[in-house]
Design an enzyme around this catalytic site. Structure first.
Site, short mmCIF file in Angstrom:
data_model
loop_
_atom_site.label_atom_id
_atom_site.label_comp_id
_atom_site.label_asym_id
_atom_site.label_seq_id
_atom_site.Cartn_x
_atom_site.Cartn_y
_atom_site.Cartn_z
N CYS A 3 1.42 6.09 23.35
CA CYS A 3 2.24 5.16 24.44
C CYS A 3 3.05 4.18 23.31
CB CYS A 3 1.82 4.82 26.16
SG CYS A 3 2.40 5.59 26.83
N HIS A 18 -1.98 -8.03 2.25
CA HIS A 18 -2.23 -8.69 3.62
C HIS A 18 -3.43 -8.12 4.21
CE1 HIS A 18 -0.14 -5.84 6.45
NE2 HIS A 18 -0.32 -4.87 5.41
N GLY A 41 1.08 -0.89 -0.08
CA GLY A 41 0.14 0.38 0.18
C GLY A 41 0.96 0.82 0.08
N THR A 98 11.56 -7.69 -11.06
CA THR A 98 10.90 -8.49 -11.32
C THR A 98 9.55 -8.86 -10.71
OG1 THR A 98 13.12 -9.83 -12.13
CG2 THR A 98 11.14 -11.49 -11.45
N ASN A 109 -8.38 3.21 8.57
CA ASN A 109 -7.80 2.54 9.71
C ASN A 109 -8.04 2.08 10.63
OD1 ASN A 109 -5.95 4.60 9.06
ND2 ASN A 109 -4.35 3.08 9.85
#
Lengths: 350, 405
Positions: B331, B207, B77, B243, B157
């Site tokens: 955090c 993924h 992405g 490739t 997200n």
């Protein structure tokens, strides 16, 4: 996930002294909701002995903030106010077996809460808030943007190198180079606008120095100035003429005649003048020449500058695949004899 | 996880997903048997070339592209986003502005920051409202003939809020700007039919829908002007040199087929589980709320903000109970600022620090959701007991007067 020590995990999952302390007579509160970190430290101090008899905490924060707070209470219980004053954030971090660099501020918060609680007990004024602020830039040494900016401003720093000297930031793995460069450029730009430095002195983003040479291994190139110090020894007027050694095969120690050297190469060779060193080098090469000649080649000394010995490869040596190891062998012997690193470089004979 | 005999519960599918076993199976022969380079003339290459064509067709079907050559395989992405933005600027000299939103993924925002700072690009970051919905008036006001590219994410997200990208694309075209969407979280979760939209470019990542990592794609509408990011080979029709990652592309193809074939029923099931989780948490734990747009968001994402406690502490306790989730908490990232998405939505600091994201997949079961509902009240209560902003009576945000703020 963070790499927390077992002790940090233990103090987070099983915190000691968590909760409110009803009969506290010294309370320190630091942090805020907006920071994502806040700690209320409650101490019960015996007024007669000034010993901290009990301590409890309430913390809003991440795992290491809670562990640091709990560790702090364990550290101060039983100490006197005077002893507690000496406690630093490093003591808290060490007690926990270390904290990740990004989490060191949790231990700082603990120390600040203690300072605030002690001040509340004694009634003294707190110093100005000298909180380090901003994002953590250098993770190796735990240096944040606020501290770097202060160092740049206070000391009028305009190069990355100086920033590293003053703050250590960027002195480790160097992965913070880009944010560090941006910070320096931005701060310098602001300083130039404020008239603190001249505009042309300001660091410009991307104006990085030349790429560094690979670290020298076994030899250092400009070890000595290319030309020897002229008035070092008035006794030797003809010091370094490029010492042309015998082009003809048999002309053995020709250069000895050039320099007035009573004892050419005494055994303990150190602190020789460049001229004497050149003699030693020429002798070494002369001694080695028969070996090369046996293989159908030859090596001649062309010049010597500082730690650089220039030779010319002739015959089978020139273009030989073993030339590099031949030169390495010569360099090794010379280095051992002179007691300083020497590099031997092949040059075309003029 | 050591304190539980039960298998772990994975609710962090917006971070990454488990590769389907069928996908692994489809990939394996292309490591050892069909290892050829698709560009080669011999039989080793030819077999691979055929499999790549099939995978491209499968992905084409998943996103509803009109032609399979509108797909350019990339490394993921982030590469797709970088390629799209840089290409749009390069093909339109004279247009030096970008419009994006304040809640994009860092893959977009940090590149925009760089372009703004070092390459003379003007960036408009369109704000969102409390539910994470785009401020359309601000978007309209920013549009002009100086704009090279509009880039809005399809789905967020962190909160799952969906932007109406097809409409946003039409607005961009009115001023002649290109339109790109970062659809990394949307592809595989929402029905997408690109041929019926005006979207010029779309980024996706394998993924996020049970394909292998290290692979993504950029959809490039036929006829859209383009400059490659990587030069050096004829692969992907000269649009992305290097490739082909053949095993991964073949795995992505299989994952696309599987995702598409059951998307409708998976969605319905995930929505039911997500709602069960959200309702259960809000009922059993006080002082918490669901973030995002309740009317238009991803079926799998539930971000719940718990007040007066901090997210990383919650995650550590959840992890101990064998549950994996994530947080936009400061955090976990090492900075003191909480999630830029939640802050852009004007979620107060009291809650933004304690926001936890549960992201489901089609493999999530009801029993797993119930495990979360079982342990969560205890975790939250335990941490609140330790919080200085909390007493037995409840929230006490004003009872705390710090010396250093």
């Amino acid at each position: 996930m963070w790499d927390y020590s077992d002790k940090v995990k233990d103090y987070f999952f099983n915190p000691r002294n968590a909760g409110a302390l009803v009969d506290a007579n010294a309370v320190g509160e630091v942090g805020s909701l907006s920071c994502g970190d806040a700690l209320k430290l409650m101490l019960k101090v015996n007024p007669a002995t000034e010993v901290i008899e009990d301590a409890k905490f309430q913390t809003f924060g991440c795992g290491s903030a809670i562990a640091s707070s709990s560790a702090l209470t364990e550290l101060v219980i039983g100490k006197t106010i005077a002893e507690a004053r000496k406690l630093t954030n490093q003591d808290i971090a060490e007690f926990l077996g270390g904290l990740p660099p990004e989490k060191m501020h949790c231990s700082v918060m603990g120390q600040e809460a203690l300072t605030a609680a002690v001040a509340a007990y004694t009634g003294e004024e707190l110093d100005e808030d000298d909180h380090e602020e901003g994002a953590l830039i250098c993770k190796c040494f735990g240096v944040d943007a606020g501290m770097i900016e202060r160092a740049i401003r206070t000391n009028k720093l305009t190069t990355l190198e100086m920033v590293t000297f003053y703050t250590k930031a960027g002195g480790g793995c160097n992965s913070c180079r880009e944010p560090l460069e941006e910070l320096l450029a931005d701060t310098n730009k602001a300083m130039a606008a404020e008239g603190l430095i001249k505009p042309e002195e300001a660091y410009v983003f991307g104006a990085a120095p030349k790429p560094q040479k690979k670290k020298a291994q076994g030899f250092v190139i400009p070890d000595m100035p290319p030309a020897p110090k002229p008035p070092a020894q008035p006794s030797a007027p003809v010091q370094i003429e490029p010492i042309q050694i015998a082009v003809p095969a048999a002309a053995a120690p020709a250069p000895v005649a050039v320099v007035e050297a009573p004892t050419p190469a005494p055994a303990p060779v150190s602190g020789l003048s460049p001229a004497k060193e050149a003699i030693v080098v020429s002798k070494i090469i002369e001694e080695m020449r028969p070996t090369f000649r046996r293989d159908g080649g030859d090596v001649e000394l062309v010049d010597m500058e500082g730690s650089l010995v220039l030779v010319s490869l002739v015959g089978a040596c020139s273009g030989c695949q073993l030339a590099a190891s031949t030169l390495g062998g010569i360099a090794k012997v010379i280095t051992e004899t002179l007691g300083r690193p020497i590099r031997v470089m092949p040059v075309a004979k003029s | 996880m050591k304190d539980t005999a039960l298998p772990p519960v994975y609710l962090d599918n917006n971070a990454t997903t488990r590769v389907f076993p069928e996908v692994v199976e489809a990939m394996l022969p292309y490591f050892t048997e069909q290892f050829g380079n698709a560009s080669s003339i011999h039989a080793f290459g030819a077999e691979v070339g055929g499999a790549l064509r099939q995978a491209r067709k499968s992905l084409q079907a998943l996103i509803g592209a009109e032609f399979d050559h509108e797909i350019i395989f990339t490394s993921g992405g982030s590469e797709s986003n970088n390629t799209a933005i840089r290409s749009a600027l390069q093909v339109q000299p004279g247009r030096t502005e970008i419009i994006t939103s304040a809640v994009e993924h860092p893959a977009i925002l940090s590149l925009c920051d760089w372009l703004e700072k070092h390459e003379g690009v003007t960036v408009h970051r369109i704000p969102v409202d409390k539910l994470g919905r785009l401020d359309l008036d601000a978007y309209r006001a920013a549009l002009s003939d100086k704009v090279a590219l509009v880039s809005f994410m399809w789905a967020n997200n962190e909160t799952g809020t969906v932007f109406p990208v097809d409409g946003l694309a039409e607005l961009a075209h009115e001023v002649g700007a290109l339109f790109h969407t970062d659809a990394v979280q949307a592809v595989g979760k929402l029905p997408i039919d690109l041929k019926t939209t005006e979207i010029d470019m779309l980024s996706l990542s394998s993924h996020k829908f049970h394909g292998p990592k290290g692979l993504g794609a950029l959809y490039l509408r036929k006829g859209t002007r383009f400059r490659p990011l990587l030069r050096g080979g004829h692969q992907e029709r000269g649009r992305r040199a290097g490739t082909e990652n053949a095993p991964a592309i073949i795995g992505l193809g299989r994952a696309a087929e599987m995702t598409l074939s059951t998307m409708a029923e998976d969605s319905a099931r995930m929505i039911a589980l997500r709602d069960r989780l959200e309702k259960g948490l809000v009922q059993s734990v006080g002082h918490c709320f669901v973030t995002g747009d309740p009317h238009d968001r991803l079926p799998n994402t539930a971000t719940v903000a718990f007040e007066y406690i901090e997210g990383e502490a919650i995650l550590l306790k959840l992890n101990q109970a064998g549950i994996a989730a994530s947080s936009g908490s400061a955090c976990t990232s090492g900075s003191l600022e909480p999630s830029h998405v939640l802050r852009a939505m004007d979620i107060p600091f009291t809650a933004a620090h304690g926001a936890i994201r549960f992201s489901l997949s089609r493999e999530t079961t009801e029993a797993e959701i119930d495990r979360v509902l079982e342990v969560m009240p205890g975790i939250i209560a335990g941490l609140r007991e330790m919080s200085p902003f909390w007493t037995e009576g409840g929230a006490q945000p004003d009872g705390f007067n710090p010396a250093y703020a």
